[in-house]
Design an enzyme around this catalytic site. Sequence first.
Site, short mmCIF file in Angstrom:
data_model
loop_
_atom_site.label_atom_id
_atom_site.label_comp_id
_atom_site.label_asym_id
_atom_site.label_seq_id
_atom_site.Cartn_x
_atom_site.Cartn_y
_atom_site.Cartn_z
N TYR A 170 37.17 29.54 35.87
CA TYR A 170 37.94 30.44 36.72
C TYR A 170 39.40 30.41 36.26
O TYR A 170 39.97 29.34 36.06
CB TYR A 170 37.86 29.98 38.19
CG TYR A 170 38.76 30.82 39.08
CD1 TYR A 170 38.25 31.94 39.72
CD2 TYR A 170 40.12 30.52 39.24
CE1 TYR A 170 39.07 32.74 40.50
CE2 TYR A 170 40.95 31.32 40.01
CZ TYR A 170 40.42 32.43 40.63
OH TYR A 170 41.23 33.22 41.38
N GLU A 212 42.78 38.19 37.73
CA GLU A 212 41.77 37.13 37.83
C GLU A 212 40.69 37.35 36.77
O GLU A 212 40.19 38.47 36.64
CB GLU A 212 41.17 37.18 39.23
CG GLU A 212 40.19 36.09 39.53
CD GLU A 212 39.56 36.28 40.91
OE1 GLU A 212 40.08 35.71 41.88
OE2 GLU A 212 38.57 37.02 41.01
#
Length: 390
Positions: free
Chosen positions: A109, A197
């Site tokens: 992530y 992201e």
Amino acid sequence: MEIHEYQAKAILADYGVAIPDGGLAYSPEQAAYRASEIGGEQWVVKAQIHSGARGKAGGVKLCGHEREVAEAADELLGKRLVTAQTGERGKGVYRLYVEAAVAGESEIYLGFVLDRSAERVTIVASASGGMDIEEIVASDPGSIVRINVEPAVGLQAFEAREIAFAVGLDASLVPQAVQLMTSCYRAILDLDATMLEINPLTVTADGRLLALDAKMIFDDNALFRHQDVSELRDKSQEDPRERTAVDRGLSYVGLEGDIGCIINGAGLAMATMDMIKHAGGEPANFLDIGGGASPERVLKAFRLVLSDDKVKAVLVNIFAGINRCDWVAEGVVQALRQLEVPVPVVVRLSGTNVEEGRQILKEADVPVITAESLAEAGTKAVESVTGRAA
Ligand code: GDP
Ligand code: MN
């Protein structure tokens, strides 16, 4: 403003971030054709909606044949996909992204978010990315690394290296990771993004860092200086009620209840919400008419609130400072005379010209329920919906 995954990937690719081969499709035939163009043996068909958590909602489909690609596309197109982030109405799927499936070895992530209070971009990363990142943040917060970037000097290579090691990347991948993070940071600054992201970021068998998913959000107040970014707006992904409000210069928040609220100011919206809930009701929306609202503006607000057929009562709650209660009352009277208002209307006015406002309502002889205090307004609105004392 949000954009789609494929749009964010195109931007990131321009900045040098590696992404899988992919193409956009609007029909099952086109999806199969994209797969054949991309080549290989496996593809992912991905619903393009303004939401994450698509994987768990069935919006990301792995396919091993072009026929399967067409079938997956047929299933997704035109559907409303409900994810953990969309609310019960879901979001309409009108575009698909077909991509070469990648056998990734890890799911990292990597997030960049503008921290307004720190006035800095914060980089957040975790070795356990993928679809369960929310749970991991909750269950194992220690596994998340964070770095605040000092804006005067920008993201430094040593900071990027620190993140790369913290998420367990092999030393051979660190130069790539540094380049990738630097590119992301540059894209954020150049384009006035507030969020970027990549989840998951994966490592391929041949040792490349690849962004399998991408999301970007841009600062609405800076869009005027990014023509190319503002053209990526997709109105089909916005709440139609909120979209109409924005287009008319009103500010609207859609909610799930049945009391339509016309108020001025965010603070009064919160207080009104509390009062409605306290009386046992639920607001359908908040429509903020702002300061200096003319009768026409109030009329527009009524039109918009009444366009939502969930609305069973309208509560007008105005604390006039710059506003004038007489103008608001004038707008309420116009609305009740010109529009078909099939639901009870509760009005509570206070502040500038309140006596004139009340007088206008009284003389107009329109069917409004008036209230003196905020609590009384909340109670009367709820009662007018339920038909019993709150
Ligand atoms: P999200 O659920 O909306 O965040 O959608 P993602 O694009 O992240 O896709 C969901 C999941 O599907 C990812 O976390 C991956 O595990 C998987 N996925 C997406 N693209 C690929 C791919 O090209 N190859 C493989 N193996 N998995 C993928
Ligand atoms: Mn994702």
